[in-house]
Design an enzyme around this catalytic site. Sequence first.
Site, short mmCIF file in Angstrom:
data_model
loop_
_atom_site.label_atom_id
_atom_site.label_comp_id
_atom_site.label_asym_id
_atom_site.label_seq_id
_atom_site.Cartn_x
_atom_site.Cartn_y
_atom_site.Cartn_z
N SER A 26 44.97 41.11 46.68
CA SER A 26 45.66 39.85 46.96
C SER A 26 47.06 39.85 46.35
O SER A 26 47.22 40.19 45.18
CB SER A 26 44.84 38.70 46.39
OG SER A 26 45.40 37.47 46.79
N GLY A 27 48.05 39.47 47.15
CA GLY A 27 49.45 39.51 46.69
C GLY A 27 49.73 38.65 45.48
O GLY A 27 50.46 39.06 44.58
N HIS A 28 49.12 37.44 45.42
CA HIS A 28 49.51 36.51 44.36
C HIS A 28 48.95 36.86 43.00
O HIS A 28 49.24 36.20 42.01
CB HIS A 28 49.15 35.07 44.74
CG HIS A 28 47.70 34.71 44.62
ND1 HIS A 28 47.20 34.07 43.50
CD2 HIS A 28 46.65 34.89 45.43
CE1 HIS A 28 45.90 33.85 43.67
NE2 HIS A 28 45.54 34.35 44.83
N GLN A 50 42.17 42.35 40.70
CA GLN A 50 42.85 42.31 39.39
C GLN A 50 43.44 43.66 39.01
O GLN A 50 44.04 43.78 37.95
CB GLN A 50 41.89 41.83 38.30
CG GLN A 50 41.48 40.38 38.43
CD GLN A 50 42.63 39.39 38.22
OE1 GLN A 50 43.72 39.76 37.77
NE2 GLN A 50 42.38 38.14 38.54
N CYS A 59 33.48 24.12 37.41
CA CYS A 59 33.02 22.75 37.56
C CYS A 59 32.25 22.64 38.88
O CYS A 59 32.83 22.70 39.95
CB CYS A 59 34.20 21.78 37.61
SG CYS A 59 35.18 21.80 36.12
N ASN A 100 37.97 39.74 36.37
CA ASN A 100 39.04 38.75 36.24
C ASN A 100 38.97 37.96 34.93
O ASN A 100 39.98 37.48 34.45
CB ASN A 100 39.02 37.79 37.43
CG ASN A 100 37.64 37.28 37.77
OD1 ASN A 100 36.74 38.06 38.07
ND2 ASN A 100 37.45 35.99 37.69
N ALA A 154 42.30 37.76 48.93
CA ALA A 154 41.13 38.58 48.60
C ALA A 154 39.83 37.91 49.02
O ALA A 154 38.89 38.60 49.42
CB ALA A 154 41.12 38.87 47.10
N THR A 155 39.74 36.60 48.93
CA THR A 155 38.50 35.94 49.32
C THR A 155 38.18 36.24 50.78
O THR A 155 37.05 36.61 51.13
CB THR A 155 38.61 34.41 49.11
OG1 THR A 155 38.92 34.15 47.74
CG2 THR A 155 37.31 33.71 49.47
N THR A 191 48.13 35.07 64.51
CA THR A 191 49.53 35.42 64.30
C THR A 191 49.77 35.80 62.85
O THR A 191 49.34 35.09 61.94
CB THR A 191 50.43 34.22 64.68
OG1 THR A 191 50.17 33.89 66.05
CG2 THR A 191 51.90 34.54 64.50
C1 PLP Z 1 41.67 35.89 42.42
C2 PLP Z 1 40.53 36.77 42.74
C3 PLP Z 1 39.91 36.73 44.00
C4 PLP Z 1 40.34 35.75 45.07
O1 PLP Z 1 41.61 36.04 45.56
P1 PLP Z 1 42.36 35.05 46.55
O2 PLP Z 1 43.46 35.88 47.09
O3 PLP Z 1 42.85 33.92 45.73
O4 PLP Z 1 41.41 34.64 47.61
C5 PLP Z 1 38.88 37.61 44.23
N1 PLP Z 1 38.46 38.48 43.30
C6 PLP Z 1 39.03 38.55 42.08
C7 PLP Z 1 38.53 39.55 41.10
C8 PLP Z 1 40.07 37.70 41.76
O5 PLP Z 1 40.62 37.77 40.55
#
Ligand code: PLP
Length: 390
Positions: free
Chosen positions: A205-207, A185, A332, A157, A77-78, A247
Amino acid sequence: MVRAHMSKIIYLDNNATTPLDPRAFEAMMPYFTEQYANAASNHQLGSSANQGVRNARENVAELIGADASEIIFTSGATEAVNLAIKGIAESYLGKGKHIVTVSTEHPAVLDTCQYLESKGIEITYLPVDENGIVNMDEVEGSIRNETILVSVMLVNNETGVIQPIEEIATVAHNKGALFMTDATQAVGKMPIKVNEMGIDLMAFSGHKFYGPKGAGGLYVRSRRPNKVKIGALVHGGGHERGMRSGTLNVPGIVGLGKATEVAVNGMKEDRIKITELRQYLERELLRIPDTLVNGHHNERLYNVTNICFRGADADAIIAALEDIAVSNGSACSSVKVEPSHVLVEMGLSPEDAYSSIRYSLGRQNTMEEIRTAVEKTRLTVEKLRAMKVV
Ligand SMILES: *Cc1c(COP(=O)(O)O)cnc(C)c1O
């Protein structure tokens, strides 16, 4: 193996990242071994890898009501947020140099906007009320002729608060601006339809929904009413319709696609189960004196609760909870620890922000885990408060 040790952890930090769904893991495996070809290669093995990517693209498109051609795979997502906001700022320079966003966005959005400010783009950061929600009059008042983009996250988030993005998209469109949402989210956890909701660009984002790390994407509207055109962030071989060269991460994309399929089939079941866990968790934690929930009580996704334990330091709570993984939103920086910008923007005092903990639940959590987490939190907060010299 590490597994035996890891299983003791009660993982309630699912908004930071989720465990990989075993079904997604299994789907990825062949693409690390036999199916190793480059998805852009013309030979048989290449087209077989490409088929895996195509299936994933179709799964993601179906989940959000888009066309497969509108999905651009990225590393997460970033990167998707960077591609979208920088891409719009560059491609729509002729129309204007003003972007509207919200002060409680994820750093992916805020830092990208801050970077663009240094390049001469004007950014309006809308405030939120004590519930974490933007005011529609302020949204409307902020959009001008030269506004090119309004970017508002769907689900926060840190608090789970849901912004009224359909209304915001309508206002943006009425004034000639595009609408983007960081839905990281929300995707895979709640129904999203890009057409009905008026979304022109959307990062995911998948994770964050049981897929692998390193695979995510950007939805880019290529159909009416707003055909979006953005330039590339990464230049190279012209992959992903020229918007993201390099790729393709075939195993990651296949895992993302499988996680999407699992999410589609299990969304209702997940919601019912996790809602019940969250309700119990929140109700029991609120029995501890001097506690309150941060964020709107109803306009909130079902898997998060962010609780302020007045007079108890969140860092100390997290350390004492040991094998229970929870989070505080403080960041931090190199010099000092800052309180969560989201909570501060909602009007919490720095002390209350420093005393707040986010519990984010996932489909793997059990009621037994939640009971243990409640009990340990209660004992910890009581102990910390008792130790405090007043
Ligand atoms: C985790 C998160 C991101 C960043 O996602 P990544 O895939 O880790 O780069 C961006 N926006 C929100 C709201 C998130 O919770």
